[in-house]
Design a protein around this motif. Structure first.
Motif, mmCIF file in Angstrom:
data_model
loop_
_atom_site.group_PDB
_atom_site.id
_atom_site.type_symbol
_atom_site.label_atom_id
_atom_site.label_comp_id
_atom_site.label_asym_id
_atom_site.label_seq_id
_atom_site.Cartn_x
_atom_site.Cartn_y
_atom_site.Cartn_z
ATOM 1 N N GLU A 45 -78.564 -63.153 -24.561
ATOM 2 C CA GLU A 45 -77.542 -62.218 -24.086
ATOM 3 C C GLU A 45 -76.203 -62.940 -24.070
ATOM 4 O O GLU A 45 -76.138 -64.138 -23.831
ATOM 5 N N ASN A 46 -75.162 -62.205 -24.339
ATOM 6 C CA ASN A 46 -73.832 -62.804 -24.345
ATOM 7 C C ASN A 46 -72.860 -61.952 -23.537
ATOM 8 O O ASN A 46 -71.685 -61.845 -23.865
ATOM 9 N N ASP A 47 -73.371 -61.343 -22.472
ATOM 10 C CA ASP A 47 -72.529 -60.483 -21.636
ATOM 11 C C ASP A 47 -71.350 -61.240 -21.030
ATOM 12 O O ASP A 47 -70.282 -60.667 -20.815
ATOM 13 N N ASN A 69 -83.801 -62.215 -27.353
ATOM 14 C CA ASN A 69 -83.712 -62.397 -25.905
ATOM 15 C C ASN A 69 -82.404 -63.024 -25.449
ATOM 16 O O ASN A 69 -82.168 -63.138 -24.245
#
Length: 92
Positions: A69-71, A67
Motif C-alpha cells: 500500500e502506498n496511501d 499487498n
C-alpha cells in the motif's frame, strides 16, 4: 479471481525443468529449457535453473506486490509505477 493456476508453485525436485503447483506435481505449469543454437540441442544449465526458480516464485511475488500500500506516499513515485506496471503485466 486469479486467471493463473493458484500458487505456491515449485520446481519439481524429480524433474528440475518442470514448474508445478506445490500440491500437484503431476500438473506442469511450465517446462524450462534452452536451445543450444550452435548444436540445436536442448540444454538445462544454470540459467535455466534460475529461470525455473523465478517462474516458481511468480505467485508469491505477485501476492507481495498486491499487498503493498502506498496511501502515505512513502514508496517513491518511480518505484510505485514499477510495482503497478508489474502487477498489470502479471494480471493481463
Amino acid at each position: 479471481m486469479n486467471k493463473h493456476t493458484p500458487g505456491p508453485w515449485v520446481v519439481d525436485p524429480d524433474s528440475p525443468t518442470d514448474i508445478s503447483p506445490a500440491d500437484d506435481l503431476c500438473l506442469v505449469i511450465a517446462c524450462i529449457s534452452h536451445v543450444d543454437e550452435a548444436g540445436g540441442r536442448w540444454l538445462f544449465g544454470e540459467q535455466s535453473k534460475a529461470n525455473a526458480n523465478l517462474i516458481a516464485a511468480s505467485p508469491d511475488l505477485l501476492a507481495a506486490l498486491l499487498n503493498l500500500e502506498n496511501d502515505d506516499g512513502k514508496i517513491p513515485e518511480h518505484a510505485w509505477a514499477l510495482i503497478q506496471s508489474a502487477i498489470a503485466k502479471a494480471t493481463a
